[in-house]
Design a protein around this motif. Structure first.
Motif, PDB file in Angstrom:
ATOM      1  N   LYS A   1     -32.996  46.432  13.097  1.00  0.00           N
ATOM      2  CA  LYS A   1     -32.001  46.502  14.167  1.00  0.00           C
ATOM      3  C   LYS A   1     -32.629  46.013  15.469  1.00  0.00           C
ATOM      4  CE  LYS A   1     -28.573  49.476  16.249  1.00  0.00           C
ATOM      5  NZ  LYS A   1     -27.994  50.797  16.312  1.00  0.00           N
ATOM      6  N   ASP A   2     -31.846  45.226  16.216  1.00  0.00           N
ATOM      7  CA  ASP A   2     -32.308  44.737  17.511  1.00  0.00           C
ATOM      8  C   ASP A   2     -32.522  45.900  18.472  1.00  0.00           C
ATOM      9  OD1 ASP A   2     -32.036  42.220  16.511  1.00  0.00           O
ATOM     10  OD2 ASP A   2     -30.191  41.769  17.585  1.00  0.00           O
TER      11      ASP A   2
ATOM     12  N   GLY B   1     -33.274  45.228   6.536  1.00  0.00           N
ATOM     13  CA  GLY B   1     -33.058  44.614   7.837  1.00  0.00           C
ATOM     14  C   GLY B   1     -33.750  45.362   8.961  1.00  0.00           C
TER      15      GLY B   1
ATOM     16  N   ARG C   1     -32.263  34.161   6.025  1.00  0.00           N
ATOM     17  CA  ARG C   1     -32.463  35.145   7.088  1.00  0.00           C
ATOM     18  C   ARG C   1     -31.200  35.113   7.936  1.00  0.00           C
ATOM     19  NH1 ARG C   1     -36.787  33.524   7.957  1.00  0.00           N
ATOM     20  NH2 ARG C   1     -38.110  35.117   7.087  1.00  0.00           N
TER      21      ARG C   1
ATOM     22  N   ALA D   1     -26.771  44.668  16.462  1.00  0.00           N
ATOM     23  CA  ALA D   1     -26.969  43.669  15.416  1.00  0.00           C
ATOM     24  C   ALA D   1     -28.254  43.903  14.626  1.00  0.00           C
ATOM     25  CB  ALA D   1     -26.990  42.275  16.041  1.00  0.00           C
ATOM     26  N   TYR D   2     -28.211  43.495  13.390  1.00  0.00           N
ATOM     27  CA  TYR D   2     -29.374  43.526  12.509  1.00  0.00           C
ATOM     28  C   TYR D   2     -29.800  42.104  12.178  1.00  0.00           C
ATOM     29  CZ  TYR D   2     -29.267  48.493  11.337  1.00  0.00           C
ATOM     30  OH  TYR D   2     -29.342  49.855  11.389  1.00  0.00           O
ATOM     31  N   THR D   3     -31.075  41.963  11.887  1.00  0.00           N
ATOM     32  CA  THR D   3     -31.591  40.760  11.262  1.00  0.00           C
ATOM     33  C   THR D   3     -32.027  41.184   9.871  1.00  0.00           C
ATOM     34  OG1 THR D   3     -32.335  39.851  13.372  1.00  0.00           O
ATOM     35  CG2 THR D   3     -33.343  38.952  11.380  1.00  0.00           C
TER      36      THR D   3
ATOM     37  N   LYS E   1     -32.483  39.827   5.429  1.00  0.00           N
ATOM     38  CA  LYS E   1     -32.604  38.747   4.457  1.00  0.00           C
ATOM     39  C   LYS E   1     -31.624  39.027   3.319  1.00  0.00           C
ATOM     40  CE  LYS E   1     -37.461  38.232   5.547  1.00  0.00           C
ATOM     41  NZ  LYS E   1     -38.824  38.542   5.101  1.00  0.00           N
TER      42      LYS E   1
ATOM     43  N   HIS F   1     -29.042  36.741  11.242  1.00  0.00           N
ATOM     44  CA  HIS F   1     -29.007  37.532  12.466  1.00  0.00           C
ATOM     45  C   HIS F   1     -27.547  37.706  12.831  1.00  0.00           C
ATOM     46  CE1 HIS F   1     -30.239  39.348  16.172  1.00  0.00           C
ATOM     47  NE2 HIS F   1     -29.464  38.505  16.846  1.00  0.00           N
ATOM     48  N   GLU F   2     -27.078  38.951  12.903  1.00  0.00           N
ATOM     49  CA  GLU F   2     -25.651  39.232  13.049  1.00  0.00           C
ATOM     50  C   GLU F   2     -25.050  38.848  14.400  1.00  0.00           C
ATOM     51  OE1 GLU F   2     -25.625  43.435  12.000  1.00  0.00           O
ATOM     52  OE2 GLU F   2     -24.771  42.902  10.078  1.00  0.00           O
TER      53      GLU F   2
ATOM     54  N   GLN G   1     -32.348  28.597   8.159  1.00  0.00           N
ATOM     55  CA  GLN G   1     -32.389  30.025   7.853  1.00  0.00           C
ATOM     56  C   GLN G   1     -32.836  30.305   6.419  1.00  0.00           C
ATOM     57  OE1 GLN G   1     -28.203  30.419   9.545  1.00  0.00           O
ATOM     58  NE2 GLN G   1     -29.030  32.482   9.813  1.00  0.00           N
TER      59      GLN G   1
END
Length: 156
Positions: free
Chosen positions: A82-83, A80, A152, A88-90, A92, A154-155, A10
């Protein structure tokens, strides 16, 4: 001296981490506070020439802590993504470890305040009015990085 990231897959490249850091408008500065207790404060950064500049009052918990021990860390995240349809967010995140240097030259303090302010507004009249009214009350300091990591996240 500094730990390596546990989840190496990551890890951001140095260029990616610096990009997140340069674009961050806010982050958390953590210092060693009273009686060794951690003290973290939300603060506006300005990254330039390999240093992260901050401004604030000339006195207080943060300044007292940094005068006792200049070691600090600074953490930022990007906005970030959002999916689709999820919660969840991705994003950095970047953590910087370093030591603080106080800027004592008042002309340099004012110029750094101008550059920092331009990150938030292009209203030069507003910036100059703030400097005129509060410039003499401002303390500027720079975090000189000794170690920077980014990853990176990912929640989910």
């Amino acid at each position: 001296m500094f730990r390596q990231m546990r989840r190496i897959k990551q890890q951001l490249s140095e260029d990616e981490a610096l990009k997140v850091l340069k674009n961050a408008k806010r982050g958390v500065l953590s210092v060693i506070g009273d009686d060794g207790w951690p003290y973290g404060i939300y603060i506006n950064p300005h990254y330039e020439d390999g240093k992260i500049y901050f401004h604030g009052g000339k006195a207080g918990h943060k300044i007292d802590a940094l005068r006792k021990d200049p070691r600090a860390s600074f953490t930022v995240i990007d906005e970030g993504v959002k999916d689709d349809g999820g919660w969840a967010y991705t994003f950095k995140s970047v953590v910087v470890f370093g030591r603080v240097e106080f800027i004592d030259d008042q002309a340099e303090v004012i110029e750094i305040c101008r550059r920092l302010s331009r990150r938030f507004t292009q209203n030069e009249k507003y910036i100059e009015d703030e400097i005129k009214n509060f410039g003499a009350l401002v303390k500027v300091f720079a975090l000189v990085p000794e170690h920077i990591t980014g990853k990176r996240v990912h929640e989910a």
